[in-house]
Design a protein around this motif. Structure first.
Motif, PDB file in Angstrom:
ATOM      1  N   LEU A   1       1.178  14.492  10.184  1.00  0.00           N
ATOM      2  CA  LEU A   1       2.261  14.379  11.483  1.00  0.00           C
ATOM      3  C   LEU A   1       2.244  15.970  11.986  1.00  0.00           C
ATOM      4  N   TYR A   2       1.816  16.200  13.153  1.00  0.00           N
ATOM      5  CA  TYR A   2       2.244  17.953  13.471  1.00  0.00           C
ATOM      6  C   TYR A   2       3.335  17.854  14.560  1.00  0.00           C
ATOM      7  N   LEU A   3       4.173  18.752  14.085  1.00  0.00           N
ATOM      8  CA  LEU A   3       5.426  18.740  15.282  1.00  0.00           C
ATOM      9  C   LEU A   3       5.205  20.425  15.952  1.00  0.00           C
TER      10      LEU A   3
ATOM     11  N   GLY B   1      14.802  21.393  16.800  1.00  0.00           N
ATOM     12  CA  GLY B   1      14.058  22.287  17.257  1.00  0.00           C
ATOM     13  C   GLY B   1      12.488  22.183  17.434  1.00  0.00           C
ATOM     14  N   PHE B   2      11.969  20.921  17.084  1.00  0.00           N
ATOM     15  CA  PHE B   2      10.739  20.688  17.501  1.00  0.00           C
ATOM     16  C   PHE B   2      10.262  19.443  17.956  1.00  0.00           C
ATOM     17  N   THR B   3       9.032  19.076  18.494  1.00  0.00           N
ATOM     18  CA  THR B   3       9.053  17.964  19.065  1.00  0.00           C
ATOM     19  C   THR B   3       8.823  16.780  18.099  1.00  0.00           C
ATOM     20  N   VAL B   4       8.675  15.538  18.636  1.00  0.00           N
ATOM     21  CA  VAL B   4       8.638  14.584  18.062  1.00  0.00           C
ATOM     22  C   VAL B   4       6.990  14.001  17.864  1.00  0.00           C
ATOM     23  N   ASP B   5       6.695  13.631  16.658  1.00  0.00           N
ATOM     24  CA  ASP B   5       5.210  13.408  16.364  1.00  0.00           C
ATOM     25  C   ASP B   5       5.116  11.926  16.013  1.00  0.00           C
ATOM     26  N   ARG B   6       4.111  11.146  16.540  1.00  0.00           N
ATOM     27  CA  ARG B   6       3.896   9.631  15.920  1.00  0.00           C
ATOM     28  C   ARG B   6       2.629   9.335  15.704  1.00  0.00           C
TER      29      ARG B   6
ATOM     30  N   ILE C   1       0.953  -1.078   0.054  1.00  0.00           N
ATOM     31  CA  ILE C   1       0.083  -0.020   0.003  1.00  0.00           C
ATOM     32  C   ILE C   1       0.808   1.273  -0.026  1.00  0.00           C
ATOM     33  N   LYS C   2       0.624   2.229  -0.772  1.00  0.00           N
ATOM     34  CA  LYS C   2       1.512   3.413  -0.729  1.00  0.00           C
ATOM     35  C   LYS C   2       0.824   4.304   0.375  1.00  0.00           C
ATOM     36  N   LEU C   3       1.741   4.757   1.161  1.00  0.00           N
ATOM     37  CA  LEU C   3       1.607   5.576   2.482  1.00  0.00           C
ATOM     38  C   LEU C   3       2.174   6.817   2.059  1.00  0.00           C
ATOM     39  N   LEU C   4       1.488   8.020   2.441  1.00  0.00           N
ATOM     40  CA  LEU C   4       1.803   9.131   2.107  1.00  0.00           C
ATOM     41  C   LEU C   4       1.879   9.896   3.585  1.00  0.00           C
ATOM     42  N   ALA C   5       2.993  10.192   4.074  1.00  0.00           N
ATOM     43  CA  ALA C   5       2.948  11.013   5.347  1.00  0.00           C
ATOM     44  C   ALA C   5       3.346  12.528   5.205  1.00  0.00           C
ATOM     45  N   LEU C   6       2.698  13.402   5.747  1.00  0.00           N
ATOM     46  CA  LEU C   6       2.843  14.801   5.695  1.00  0.00           C
ATOM     47  C   LEU C   6       3.160  15.590   6.901  1.00  0.00           C
ATOM     48  N   THR C   7       3.945  16.363   7.028  1.00  0.00           N
ATOM     49  CA  THR C   7       4.238  17.144   8.292  1.00  0.00           C
ATOM     50  C   THR C   7       4.086  18.392   8.038  1.00  0.00           C
ATOM     51  N   PHE C   8       3.368  18.935   9.352  1.00  0.00           N
ATOM     52  CA  PHE C   8       2.908  20.240   9.528  1.00  0.00           C
ATOM     53  C   PHE C   8       3.405  20.937  10.963  1.00  0.00           C
ATOM     54  N   HIS C   9       3.256  22.470  10.999  1.00  0.00           N
ATOM     55  CA  HIS C   9       3.706  23.086  12.243  1.00  0.00           C
ATOM     56  C   HIS C   9       2.483  23.142  13.069  1.00  0.00           C
TER      57      HIS C   9
ATOM     58  N   PRO D   1      -0.060  -5.205   3.733  1.00  0.00           N
ATOM     59  CA  PRO D   1      -1.064  -5.529   4.654  1.00  0.00           C
ATOM     60  C   PRO D   1      -0.772  -6.556   5.524  1.00  0.00           C
ATOM     61  N   GLY D   2      -1.650  -6.409   6.495  1.00  0.00           N
ATOM     62  CA  GLY D   2      -1.339  -7.446   7.670  1.00  0.00           C
ATOM     63  C   GLY D   2      -0.446  -7.137   8.691  1.00  0.00           C
ATOM     64  N   LYS D   3       0.156  -6.070   8.568  1.00  0.00           N
ATOM     65  CA  LYS D   3       1.271  -5.692   9.466  1.00  0.00           C
ATOM     66  C   LYS D   3       0.741  -4.294  10.112  1.00  0.00           C
ATOM     67  N   GLN D   4       1.721  -4.009  11.221  1.00  0.00           N
ATOM     68  CA  GLN D   4       1.624  -2.882  11.980  1.00  0.00           C
ATOM     69  C   GLN D   4       2.690  -1.995  12.050  1.00  0.00           C
ATOM     70  N   TYR D   5       2.365  -0.543  11.789  1.00  0.00           N
ATOM     71  CA  TYR D   5       3.651   0.131  11.649  1.00  0.00           C
ATOM     72  C   TYR D   5       3.438   1.516  12.392  1.00  0.00           C
ATOM     73  N   GLU D   6       4.653   2.143  12.824  1.00  0.00           N
ATOM     74  CA  GLU D   6       4.706   3.456  13.423  1.00  0.00           C
ATOM     75  C   GLU D   6       5.298   4.328  12.657  1.00  0.00           C
ATOM     76  N   LEU D   7       4.765   5.597  12.372  1.00  0.00           N
ATOM     77  CA  LEU D   7       5.440   6.693  11.895  1.00  0.00           C
ATOM     78  C   LEU D   7       6.010   7.605  12.892  1.00  0.00           C
ATOM     79  N   VAL D   8       7.354   7.987  12.857  1.00  0.00           N
ATOM     80  CA  VAL D   8       7.899   8.994  13.590  1.00  0.00           C
ATOM     81  C   VAL D   8       8.320  10.268  12.900  1.00  0.00           C
ATOM     82  N   ALA D   9       7.902  11.377  13.289  1.00  0.00           N
ATOM     83  CA  ALA D   9       8.567  12.654  12.477  1.00  0.00           C
ATOM     84  C   ALA D   9       9.293  13.254  13.468  1.00  0.00           C
ATOM     85  N   THR D  10      10.537  13.639  12.956  1.00  0.00           N
ATOM     86  CA  THR D  10      11.452  14.614  13.860  1.00  0.00           C
ATOM     87  C   THR D  10      12.010  15.812  12.993  1.00  0.00           C
ATOM     88  N   LYS D  11      12.360  16.941  13.642  1.00  0.00           N
ATOM     89  CA  LYS D  11      12.981  17.952  13.142  1.00  0.00           C
ATOM     90  C   LYS D  11      13.763  18.641  14.264  1.00  0.00           C
TER      91      LYS D  11
END
Length: 1010
Positions: free
Chosen positions: A531-533, A506-511, A444-452, A494-504
Motif C-alpha cells: 500500500l502506497y501513501l 498527513g498522508f493520503t488513504v490507499d486501498r 490465509i496469512k495476509l501481510l500488508a506493507l506500507t510505503f511512501h 478463502p471464498g470471501k472478498q476483502y479490502e485493505l485501507v491504509a491511513t496515516k
C-alpha cells in the motif's frame, strides 16, 4: 498387536470371552437367535461377533454372511462388512439379496472408495430390483451424487497434517470434545461403565478430564461435575473463564438411550468448582447438548450455541442458540437456520476472532458420516456453510472441530482408521473417536506493507484496516496500528472478498482489494499486499482587491470538500485579520472548492481543485489567488423551520420591487451542496427574497436599500426558514373533479390555535409550509358543500416516502339546496356600472363588470401603496391580492355556481325568492348613491336573466323565481370610509371603500315541492 494395546482392549472383549467360554457348546440356532436379538437391540458389536461365531458352524449360510455384513456395517467395522458382502456377492445366492449392491456401495463410500461406490449406486438404481422400497432407490441416487462430489474433493486435499494426540489423551474408548482454556486441555471420554449394570453390554459413562500444560497425566473434574451414575461431557468456558458450561446425561430406564441437559458452574480463582445449575434453555422433552460459548456477531452480546432434537427443528439434532443473561438466565432459544438440515447438525463451536461457527453434519454433502462445515458472519447475516475439505474431513465421522486464539492448529474428534488410534489394528477396524490436531486450513496469512508513495521507502506509523466485503456493505474485521514499522499481519478466509485501507495523518488513504473467491488466490497459504501513501497537499490561498490587485486583509476563506455522492461539505475556514494569506491541507484523491468573502465585497469566484489531476502528482504545494470586488452584497441562508438546521438544495429568487410593476425577478440560484447564497444588490433599490425547495413550503423576506443611510459598500444578511410542505387537494365528492374556491384551515388540536388558513378561488391545491412533527386538525369548507373536519398526523416513514412533503386529498359533498351558497357578495369598481349616469337601470350584466374590475387590481395596489415603506407595502399588497382573488373574482365564481344549483332547484318544481341589496361607498352624494346601488342590483338581475340563454328568466316570468330589491346606497357604510373627493387614495382605492361597493344576494324564502 502389542501387549500394551491388547491390555487396553481387554475390556472390550470381556463380554465376548464370557459368552465364548459359557455357550460355545450351544447349537447354531442359539448363536443366531442371540445375534438377532442383539441386532434388534441395536447392540451391533455383539451381533456381528455372534454371527461370526455362527458362521464357524456353517460357512455356506449366505443369509448369515449378509447379516454379518449388516451388523458390522452398523458398528462401522467396514472392512469386515465389505468381506461379508463380497462373500455373498460371489455366491450363486446373491440375487436373493436385492439390497446387496446398495450395501456394498455404502461400505465402499465409507472407506473412501468414492468412484467405485458411485458406480455401484448407479448400477443399483438402473437395475431397479424387484421388491425394493423406493426409499432405497432415492437414497442411492442421493448418495451417488454425494460420492461423485466427494471423489472430486478428495483430489484437492489441503496442505496440512493431521496428528493423533497419542495415548496420553486417547483411550480405547470414545474420546471427544477437546477444549483449551489457559493452555489446559479439557476433553470428554466414555472410558467408564455403570457398575453392576443389569443391561448387557454394560453401559458407558462419560467423564470430563483435563491435562495441564507440561503434565503427562490426566485428571478428572470433581464429582460435583462428574456425578456418579451420570454422564458428564462437553466443557465450554466463557471468555472470563469464571463460568463453564457442560452436559449431564441420564440413561432412559433399562435402555441404551439417554437424554442430556446443559448446566453451568462457577469456577473460582483458586480453581474451586461451584455447584452445577441447570440452564432454563433446556427442553424437558428433548436432549440438549454440546454447548459452545460465542456471541451474536450483530450485537456482540454473549450467546450459548448448542444442539438439540426439540420439536420444531428441521431434522434430528439441530443447532440452536440463546443469549446468556446475568444471574444464570437465558434469552429466548432460536434456531441457527443457516446450519440446520433434515439430517443431524451437531457439535457447534463459535470462534470469535473470525466470527465463524464450526459444526458437523450428516445432512449435507459429506465425505462419509459426519463432516465439519463452517459458516461466517458477513456483517448482515451468516454465509452459506462451506465444507472444510480433507484432511479435516474423512470418509468416517469427524466431529467437535474447535480452535483457540494463539494456536496454529485446530482440534477435532474422529473414528477414522489411523495406525496410531488406540482402538485400531488390522483385525479391529471400528470403535471409537480419538482426538486429533490439524493445521488451520480455512485461513490465509495476509501481510500488508506500507510505503511512501513519492520516495518509495518504507512508511512506519500507519494504520491498516481489513474490511470484509459483502452485498450488504463492508464489515471491519481488524485494524492494526504499527508505530515503528511498516508490516501488518492479518488472517483472511478463502471464498470471501476483502479490502485493505491504509491511513496515516498527513498522508493520503490507499486501498487494495483481495478476492479470495478466485481459486488460484484462495489456494495460497500466504499473500502479500503493498500500500502506497502520498503526503497531503499544501494549499496556499491569497486574497486581493479586484479593482487594484492590492492585498485584501481580513478576508475569510472557506474550503469545501466534495463527498462521493456529490454533496459539498465545509472542511475548514480561515480568517486572517492581519494578512492576505490562508493555508490548508488537502487530502490526495479528493475534490475541493475554495472561495472567499469579506463584508462590503462581492464573494470571490469559487475555485475548484481536483487533487487527482496528474499535474499535481509530483508537487507538494499549490497556490490559488482569489479576487474580491467591493460593493453591496446580499447573503441569504436557508434553514429548516422544524429544527433550524441548514437546508441544502434550496432555490432563492431575488425580486426587485417597485410600486409601478410590483415584483420583477432579478436573479435566482440553486445550491445543492450548501445553504448560503450570494447576490449583488444596488443602493436605492427595494427587493423581495423568496426561498423554495422540493418538499418544503416557500419563505419570504425583503430588503429595502432605498434610504439615504445605505452605504456604498457592505454586506446584508437574510435568513429564510422553510417549513415542510403539506399539500391539500379538494375535490367534489359527486363528480370527483377538482373543486376550487374552498377554504382550508389547520388548527393545533391541543390549543385550538389556527396555525394556517387559505382560500383558493381558482384552484383546488393548497400548500402549507409548516412543521410536520405533530398532528393538526384539518378543517375544509366551501359554500354549498358540507364541511370536512379530521385529525391528520405524519410518521417519519411518511416524511421519508414523500421527501419531506405530505399530500392529502379531501372530497366535499355538495348540498342540493341553493341556500347553501348564500349569501353572495358581488363587488363593483368605483361608480360602476355606467359611471356618472343618473339612471337607476342599466343594460350591463354583472359578470362583465366584474372581469373588468379584476383587471384593475394592480392599479388599486399601486395607487394605495405608493410611498409606503417596503415592509408595509409588501403586507398591504398581500391584502389587496386576497381581496381581488377571494372576494372580487371568488364572488363571481360563487355566483355562477349558485346559478347552476338554482336552475336545478327550479327544474325540480321548486320556487325561490331572493333579496338583492345594493350598497355604495360615501364618496358621492346620498341620492346619487341610492341610484347607483339600484343600477348595481339591475346588473345582477341582468346576469340572472341572461344565464343559460334565459333559462332562469322563464321561471321569473311564471313567478317561480322572485326578486326583492333594496337599494340602500351609503346608508350602512362603514364610518371609517372617507367621502372626500380630494382623497382618492382612501375614498376610491382603500379596501374599506372597496368593500362598500357591492350587491348582497340573500335568500328571502324557498319552497320545495313535496
Amino acid at each position: 498387536m502389542s501387549k500394551r494395546i491388547m491390555k487396553r482392549l481387554l475390556p472390550l472383549f470381556t463380554l465376548l470371552l464370557f459368552f465364548g467360554s459359557s455357550v460355545m457348546a450351544q447349537q447354531l440356532s442359539e448363536w443366531i437367535n442371540a445375534a438377532d436379538a442383539a441386532y434388534a437391540k441395536e447392540d451391533y458389536y455383539s451381533a456381528y461377533r455372534y454371527y461370526d461365531v455362527a458362521l464357524k458352524y456353517d460357512t455356506s449360510r449366505m443369509d448369515l454372511w449378509y447379516r454379518l455384513g449388516e451388523s458390522a456395517q452398523e458398528f462401522t467395522a467396514y472392512t469386515t462388512a465389505q468381506k461379508a458382502y463380497l462373500r455373498v456377492h460371489s455366491s450363486e445366492q446373491r440375487d436373493s439379496f436385492p439390497l446387496l449392491t446398495y450395501r456394498i456401495a455404502q461400505v465402499l463410500q465409507k472407506k473412501g472408495l468414492y468412484r467405485e461406490a458411485s458406480n455401484l449406486y448407479e448400477q443399483f438404481v438402473t437395475s431397479d430390483p424387484d421388491g425394493v422400497d423406493p426409499v432405497f432407490l432415492d437414497e442411492a441416487e442421493k448418495q451417488r451424487i454425494n460420492a461423485e462430489w466427494a471423489a472430486d474433493v478428495a483430489t484437492r486435499p489441503a496442505e496440512t497434517t493431521v496428528r493423533h494426540q497419542g495415548d496420553e489423551i486417547n483411550s480405547p474408548n470414545n474420546d471427544f470434545a477437546p477444549f483449551y482454556h489457559n493452555d489446559t486441555l479439557f476433553f470428554s471420554s466414555l472410558r467408564y461403565f455403570i457398575k453392576k449394570d443389569s443391561i448387557l453390554p454394560r453401559r458407558s459413562l462419560a467423564r470430563i478430564f483435563y491435562q495441564k500444560p507440561g503434565a503427562e497425566k490426566i485428571d478428572q473434574l470433581p464429582k460435583s461435575i462428574n456425578q456418579p451414575g451420570r454422564m458428564a461431557a462437553h466443557s465450554a468456558f466463557d471468555k472470563t473463564g469464571n463460568t463453564v458450561y457442560f452436559t449431564l446425561c441420564d440413561y432412559k430406564g433399562g435402555t441404551q438411550d439417554f437424554r442430556c441437559e446443559i448446566y453451568s458452574a462457577m469456577v473460582a480463582n483458586d480453581g474451586e468448582w461451584g455447584i452445577p445449575k441447570r440452564l432454563p434453555l433446556n427442553d424437558a422433552l428433548a436432549t440438549n447438548t454440546q454447548p459452545s460459548v460465542g456471541v451474536d456477531p450483530a450485537t456482540n452480546n454473549p450467546f450459548l450455541y448448542f444442539a438439540s432434537d426439540r420439536q420444531g427443528g428441521k431434522g434430528g439434532l439441530d443447532i440452536y442458540r440463546a443469549e446468556i443473561l446475568p444471574g444464570g438466565l437465558c434469552g429466548p432459544v432460536e434456531a441457527v437456520d443457516v446450519a440446520n438440515t433434515n439430517g443431524n447438525d451437531v457439535t457447534p463451536f463459535y470462534y470469535a476472532p473470525t466470527q465463524s461457527l464450526y459444526f458437523s453434519t450428516d445432512g449435507r454433502l459429506t465425505m462419509g458420516g459426519y463432516d465439519v462445515y463452517r459458516t461466517s458472519w458477513n456483517g448482515r447475516g451468516w454465509d452459506r456453510p462451506t465444507h472444510m475439505s480433507i484432511p479435516v474431513n474423512s470418509s468416517y465421522n469427524d466431529l467437535y472441530y474447535s480452535r483457540f486464539p494463539g494456536q496454529e492448529q485446530a482440534y477435532f474428534a474422529s473414528n477414522r482408521p489411523d495406525s496410531l488410534a488406540i482402538f485400531w489394528d488390522d483385525g479391529n477396524d471400528a470403535c471409537c473417536n480419538d482426538i486429533y490436531s490439524v493445521g488451520i486450513t480455512d485461513e490465509i496469512k495476509l501481510l500488508a506493507l506500507t510505503f511512501h508513495a513519492l520516495e518509495l521507502t518504507e512508511l512506519p506509523g500507519a494504520s491498516v484496516a481489513l474490511y470484509e466485503l459483502n452485498p450488504g456493505g463492508r464489515r471491519l474485521v481488524d485494524s492494526i496500528q504499527n508505530p515503528t514499522a511498516n508490516d501488518f499481519n492479518f488472517l483472511v478466509i478463502p471464498g470471501k472478498q476483502y479490502e485493505l485501507v491504509a491511513t496515516k495523518p498527513g498522508f493520503t488513504v490507499d486501498r487494495d482489494t483481495l478476492d479470495l473467491t478466485d481459486p488460484e488466490l484462495a489456494s495460497k497459504k500466504e499473500i502479500e499486499r503493498r500500500l502506497y501513501l502520498s503526503p497531503d497537499l499544501k494549499l496556499d490561498v491569497f486574497t486581493f482587491n479586484k479593482l487594484d490587485s492590492t492585498a485584501l486583509i481580513g478576508t475569510t476563506v472557506y474550503l469545501y470538500e466534495y463527498l462521493p455522492d456529490g454533496e459539498l461539505v465545509l472542511v475548514d475556514s480561515i480568517v486572517n485579520p492581519s494578512g492576505n494569506d490562508h493555508h490548508f491541507n488537502l487530502k490526495r484523491g479528493n475534490k475541493y472548492e475554495v472561495f472567499a468573502r469579506k463584508d462590503g465585497y462581492l464573494p470571490a469566484t469559487k475555485v475548484s481543485i481536483d487533487t487527482n489531476d496528474p499535474k499535481l502528482a509530483e508537487v507538494s504545494t499549490i497556490r490559488r489567488d482569489l479576487y474580491l470586488e467591493p460593493g453591496l452584497v446580499l447573503e441569504v441562508y436557508t434553514y429548516r423551520l422544524l429544527d433550524k438546521l441548514p437546508l441544502t438544495g434550496s432555490t432563492v429568487y431575488l425580486y426587485e420591487y417597485t410600486d409601478e410593476e410590483g415584483e420583477v425577478l432579478v436573479d435566482s440560484t440553486t445550491n445543492f451542496q450548501a445553504h448560503q447564497f450570494g447576490f449583488i444588490v444596488k443602493k436605492g433599490k427595494r427587493y423581495v427574497i423568496r426561498g423554495e425547495r422540493e418538499g418544503y413550503g416557500p419563505a419570504l423576506t425583503s430588503l429595502d436599500l432605498s434610504g439615504p443611510e445605505v452605504p456604498e459598500t457592505g454586506t446584508y444578511r437574510k435568513d429564510l426558514y422553510l417549513g415542510q410542505l403539506l399539500e391539500i387537494f379538494t375535490f367534489d365528492a359527486n363528480t370527483e373533479l377538482p373543486l376550487p374556491g374552498a377554504e382550508v384551515r389547520l388548527i393545533d388540536p391541543k390549543t385550538g390555535e389556527v396555525i394556517a388558513e387559505k382560500i383558493n378561488p381558482e384552484g383546488n391545491d393548497f400548500r402549507f409550509s409548516i412543521n410536520l412533527d405533530h398532528p393538526y386538525q384539518l378543517e375544509v369548507s366551501r359554500k354549498g358543500y358540507k364541511p370536512v373536519m379530521d385529525i391528520i398526523s405524519f410518521s417519519p416513514a411518511d416524511l421519508d416516502a414523500g421527501g419531506g412533503k405530505i399530500s392529502f386529498d379531501v372530497y366535499l359533498e355538495p348540498y342540493d339546496d341553493p341556500n347553501s351558497m348564500l349569501p353572495l357578495y358581488l363587488y363593483y369598481d368605483n361608480d360602476y356600472p355606467n359611471p356618472g349616469s343618473r339612471s337607476p337601470t342599466t343594460n350591463v350584466e354583472y359578470v362583465s363588470t366584474n372581469v373588468e374590475y379584476y383587471k384593475k387590481k394592480q392599479d388599486f395596489i399601486q395607487n394605495f401603496t405608493a410611498e409606503m415603506e417596503l415592509e408595509e407595502a409588501f403586507r398591504t399588497r398581500r391584502r389587496f391580492n386576497d381581496f381581488f382573488n377571494l372576494e372580487v373574482r371568488g364572488g363571481r365564481y360563487d355566483l355562477e355556481e349558485f346559478s347552476k344549483r338554482l336552475l336545478a332547484w327550479l327544474e325540480g318544481g321548486n320556487t325561490f325568492s331572493l333579496d338583492l341589496k345594493g350598497f355604495a361607498s360615501p364618496r358621492a352624494g346620498s341620492v346619487y348613491n341610492e341610484i347607483l346601488s339600484s343600477r348595481r342590483i339591475v346588473a345582477v338581475k341582468n346576469f340572472f336573466a341572461q344565464y343559460k340563454d334565459g333559462a332562469l328568466e322563464e321561471y321569473r316570468k311564471i313567478g317561480a323565481l322572485r326578486f326583492n330589491e333594496q337599494p340602500l346606497g351609503e346608508t350602512q357604510a362603514d364610518p371609517r370610509v372617507t367621502d372626500k373627493l380630494d382623497d382618492p387614495k382612501n375614498s376610491i382605492f382603500n379596501l374599506f371603500a372597496s368593500l362598500e361597493r357591492r350587491v348582497e344576494v340573500r335568500s328571502a324564502e324557498s319552497n320545495k315541492e313535496n
